[in-house]
Design an enzyme around this catalytic site. Structure first.
Site, mmCIF file in Angstrom:
data_model
loop_
_atom_site.group_PDB
_atom_site.id
_atom_site.type_symbol
_atom_site.label_atom_id
_atom_site.label_comp_id
_atom_site.label_asym_id
_atom_site.label_seq_id
_atom_site.Cartn_x
_atom_site.Cartn_y
_atom_site.Cartn_z
ATOM 1 N N GLU A 82 0.870 -1.172 0.000
ATOM 2 C CA GLU A 82 0.000 0.000 0.000
ATOM 3 C C GLU A 82 0.914 1.230 0.000
ATOM 4 O OE1 GLU A 82 -2.752 0.282 3.278
ATOM 5 O OE2 GLU A 82 -3.509 2.200 2.523
ATOM 6 N N ARG A 114 5.215 -12.976 9.790
ATOM 7 C CA ARG A 114 5.821 -11.656 9.602
ATOM 8 C C ARG A 114 7.225 -11.646 10.174
ATOM 9 N NH1 ARG A 114 2.215 -7.468 9.145
ATOM 10 N NH2 ARG A 114 3.718 -5.908 9.765
ATOM 11 N N LYS A 117 4.199 0.430 9.658
ATOM 12 C CA LYS A 117 4.276 1.699 8.927
ATOM 13 C C LYS A 117 3.657 2.842 9.718
ATOM 14 C CE LYS A 117 2.977 0.015 4.866
ATOM 15 N NZ LYS A 117 2.413 -0.022 3.526
HETATM 16 P P1 ATP Z 1 2.500 -2.415 7.951
HETATM 17 O O1 ATP Z 1 1.894 -3.227 9.039
HETATM 18 O O2 ATP Z 1 3.919 -2.064 8.188
HETATM 19 O O3 ATP Z 1 1.680 -1.232 7.535
HETATM 20 P P2 ATP Z 1 1.326 -3.758 5.788
HETATM 21 O O4 ATP Z 1 1.132 -5.204 5.744
HETATM 22 O O5 ATP Z 1 0.117 -2.969 6.050
HETATM 23 O O6 ATP Z 1 2.527 -3.410 6.736
HETATM 24 P P3 ATP Z 1 1.591 -3.493 2.994
HETATM 25 O O7 ATP Z 1 2.095 -2.349 2.212
HETATM 26 O O8 ATP Z 1 0.166 -3.859 2.871
HETATM 27 O O9 ATP Z 1 1.965 -3.181 4.479
HETATM 28 O O10 ATP Z 1 2.495 -4.765 2.754
HETATM 29 C C1 ATP Z 1 2.852 -5.255 1.490
HETATM 30 C C2 ATP Z 1 3.264 -6.700 1.617
HETATM 31 O O11 ATP Z 1 4.349 -6.824 2.522
HETATM 32 C C3 ATP Z 1 2.133 -7.540 2.152
HETATM 33 O O12 ATP Z 1 2.052 -8.704 1.383
HETATM 34 C C4 ATP Z 1 2.549 -7.834 3.565
HETATM 35 O O13 ATP Z 1 2.055 -9.071 3.985
HETATM 36 C C5 ATP Z 1 4.064 -7.808 3.493
HETATM 37 N N1 ATP Z 1 4.609 -7.422 4.793
HETATM 38 C C6 ATP Z 1 4.368 -6.298 5.482
HETATM 39 N N2 ATP Z 1 4.999 -6.302 6.661
HETATM 40 C C7 ATP Z 1 5.687 -7.468 6.729
HETATM 41 C C8 ATP Z 1 6.539 -8.082 7.700
HETATM 42 N N3 ATP Z 1 6.825 -7.484 8.857
HETATM 43 N N4 ATP Z 1 7.072 -9.290 7.416
HETATM 44 C C9 ATP Z 1 6.801 -9.894 6.251
HETATM 45 N N5 ATP Z 1 6.009 -9.381 5.302
HETATM 46 C C10 ATP Z 1 5.446 -8.187 5.524
HETATM 47 MG MG MG Z 2 -1.507 -4.024 4.351
#
Ligand code: ATP
Ligand code: MG
Length: 553
Positions: A34, A260, A270
């Site tokens: 995102e 994760r 984020k």
């Molecule tokens: P955050 O919690 O930091 O906002 P998010 O999952 O909302 O992370 P996205 O931009 O939606 O952020 O993530 C893009 C991809 O990265 C998704 O497929 C997500 O599962 C993966 N991802 C995000 N954070 C992690 C993490 N800590 N470990 C592994 N994969 C991750």
């Molecule tokens: Mg997300």
């Protein structure tokens, strides 16, 4: 050289099975960020997994922005994300994709669900909806709007799209099961009304699809074979499958969850990283203390080192928090044989070489790397005054001390053995200068009749260049800063996470381009700052990582 052989894991086993059984002929993955912030080390794990699988199986990996929350998303973030993926060494398949590319298709599928009697327009407010939803132990209740006719819902949904209703006043929900033990299946909302300018579609839409509805259809439209996500989406998988089962989509990808990445002494959310930036606890998303890819890059981490870290931590379903030492050692292992070694003095103490003799006391050529003669060599000049590290002198040394003390000897790296004859002190009794004598018989030779074990780094004062050196430490003082129920993660910010030192460096680094990396012997790996370092001008080096072992104790 790092070993880059893929490590087996359960997702590879699933893929191997799918290829062997003929379920799939090829592997198609996607990375779906995102654009609401910069990517962090957790995303790097997901990038290495998705793009890495595509590489290993000669398949494809798409980059698709999940841009369904217009108020939080910006072009700056989207561009930074593309830069990071490329910098990590990956290239997506075809054009950058956006969930918003599918807004029309998603809308048409929603009408299809209404026509099938599987979706309805609901007038409950967010608060009422929460009350109707029930809890983990209590079933939900049907919305009073659940039995609206197909015609009425279709008409209302079209009018939602046309902008006839206020934000938040209506939603489109799918009709699944209000009694399901899985709350995600209790008639989830798939569209909401939100008048918000979108970075791609502008003001064309005032209704936006929800993530769960958007993601599965986007995957299906792109014919993704394996849709990999983190464990918190496990409970969303039944909804992912339900939506695709109702619709004439071209494929039905398999969602697979993995754990994760969490790292000790930092945060990987984020939202929290955004807070650090917005409240100026750090100097931006690319502050070298941030666990963002931009931050790690500026600090001097290498793409190869980060990929190696991802390889070492592996992929599994078990929750675990990885120690920062694992990341640092992957970076170190990559830099070890890659970067030239030079000398720098970070906390200088002046030494006067009392028997220095013009034309007699000589400099010497030294290679940039002990195992890589192809890195070349440079002259290490000497002068009457030199800088050494304050730590390399002790007035009252512990037993076994091999560095300088009054009456003791040590070798200057690539140069002579010197003996400390006197420590000069200021009025407060602080040592401000050493007076030492050179043993002129020891250039490239062992001293006669005694062993001198200690070797220290140093710089000729008249040849050294001034440099700003930024020494980074962990950003938080607690291993799990966001793991405390009644304390805010900001309470654990490390006040000493950055120390700026006025240091001296070898003239050999004068023209180093920004982002050039060095080992400063015995101190650590450093990287010329991406923004503030000016070749031939103001020199600024960031400490990437310390050395595990220094070669002279
Ligand atoms: P955050 O919690 O930091 O906002 P998010 O999952 O909302 O992370 P996205 O931009 O939606 O952020 O993530 C893009 C991809 O990265 C998704 O497929 C997500 O599962 C993966 N991802 C995000 N954070 C992690 C993490 N800590 N470990 C592994 N994969 C991750
Ligand atoms: Mg997300």
């Amino acid at each position: 050289m790092l070993d880059t052989t893929p490590v087996p894991h359960f997702i590879r086993t699933i893929i191997d099975g799918d290829l062997a059984s003929g379920k799939h002929q090829t592997v198609a993955t996607r990375f779906p960020p995102e654009p609401n912030g910069y990517l962090h080390i957790g995303h790097a794990k997901s990038i290495c997994l998705n793009f890495g699988l595509a590489q290993d199986y000669q398949g494809t990996c798409n980059l698709r922005f999940d841009d369904t929350n217009p108020e939080k998303e910006t072009e700056e973030y989207a561009l930074a994300i593309q830069e990071d993926v490329r910098w990590l060494g990956f290239q997506w398949h075809g054009p950058v994709r956006w969930a918003s590319d599918y807004f029309q298709a998603l809308y048409d599928y929603a009408e299809e669900l209404i026509r099938q009697g599987k979706a309805f327009v609901c007038d409950l407010t967010a608060e009422e909806m929460r009350a109707y939803r029930g809890t983990l132990t209590e079933k939900g209740r049907h919305s009073p709007y659940r039995d609206r006719s197909v015609e009425e819902s279709l008409d209302l949904f079209r009018r939602m799209k046309a902008g006839e209703f206020a934000d938040g006043s209506k939603t489109l929900r799918v009709r699944i099961d209000m009694a399901s033990p899985n709350i995600n299946l209790r008639d989830p909302v798939i569209y909401r009304i939100k008048r918000s300018h979108h970075i791609r579609t502008g003001d064309a839409w005032c209704i936006y699809p929800m993530y769960d509805y958007t993601h599965c259809i986007s995957d299906a439209l792109e014919c993704i074979t394996h849709s990999l996500c983190t464990l918190e989406f496990e409970d969303h998988r039944p909804l992912y499958d339900w939506v695709l089962d109702q619709l004439p989509v071209p494929s039905h990808p398999q969602q697979i969850e993995f754990s994760r990445l969490e790292l000790h002494y930092t945060v990987t959310s984020k939202r929290k990283l955004n807070q650090l930036v917005m409240q100026h606890h750090v100097d931006g998303w690319d502050d070298p203390r941030m666990p963002t890819i931009h931050g790690m890059r500026r600090r001097g981490y290498t793409p190869e080192g980060i990929r190696e870290f991802a390889r070492r931590i592996g992929i599994s379903k078990s929750e675990n928090i990885v120690d920062m030492a694992v990341l640092e050692s992957a970076i170190r292992d990559d830099l070890e044989s890659k970067v030239p070694r030079v000398m720098a003095v970070v906390r200088p103490l002046k030494v006067v070489l009392t028997n220095y003799q013009d034309g007699v006391t000589a400099g010497r050529a030294a290679g940039f790397h002990p195992h890589h003669p192809e890195f070349g060599e440079r002259e290490v000049p000497i002068g009457r005054e030199i800088w050494i590290e304050q730590d390399d002198f002790s007035e009252a040394p512990p037993a076994g001390w091999q560095r300088l003390t009054v009456g003791g000897e040590a070798r200057l790296r690539y140069s002579y053995v010197i003996k400390c004859d006197e420590a000069v002190k200021d009025a407060e009794g602080k040592v401000v200068e050493l007076r030492c004598s050179i043993d002129h018989e020891t250039l490239g030779k062992n001293p006669v009749g005694r062993k001198v074990k200690g070797v220290i780094h140093w710089l000729s004062a008249s040849h050294a260049l001034a440099a700003e050196v930024r020494l980074y430490d962990r950003l938080f003082t607690d291993p799990e800063p966001d793991g405390h129920k009644d304390r805010d993660f900001l309470e654990f910010l490390n006040p000493d996470s950055l120390t700026v030192a006025q240091a001296w460096v070898e003239a050999a680094v004068r023209d180093a381009a920004p982002e050039t990396r060095y080992q400063f012997e015995r101190i650590g790996y450093f990287c010329a700052d991406r923004y503030d370092h000016l070749p031939g001008g103001k020199l600024v080096f960031n400490r990437t990582v310390t050395l595990k072992d220094s070669w002279a104790k």
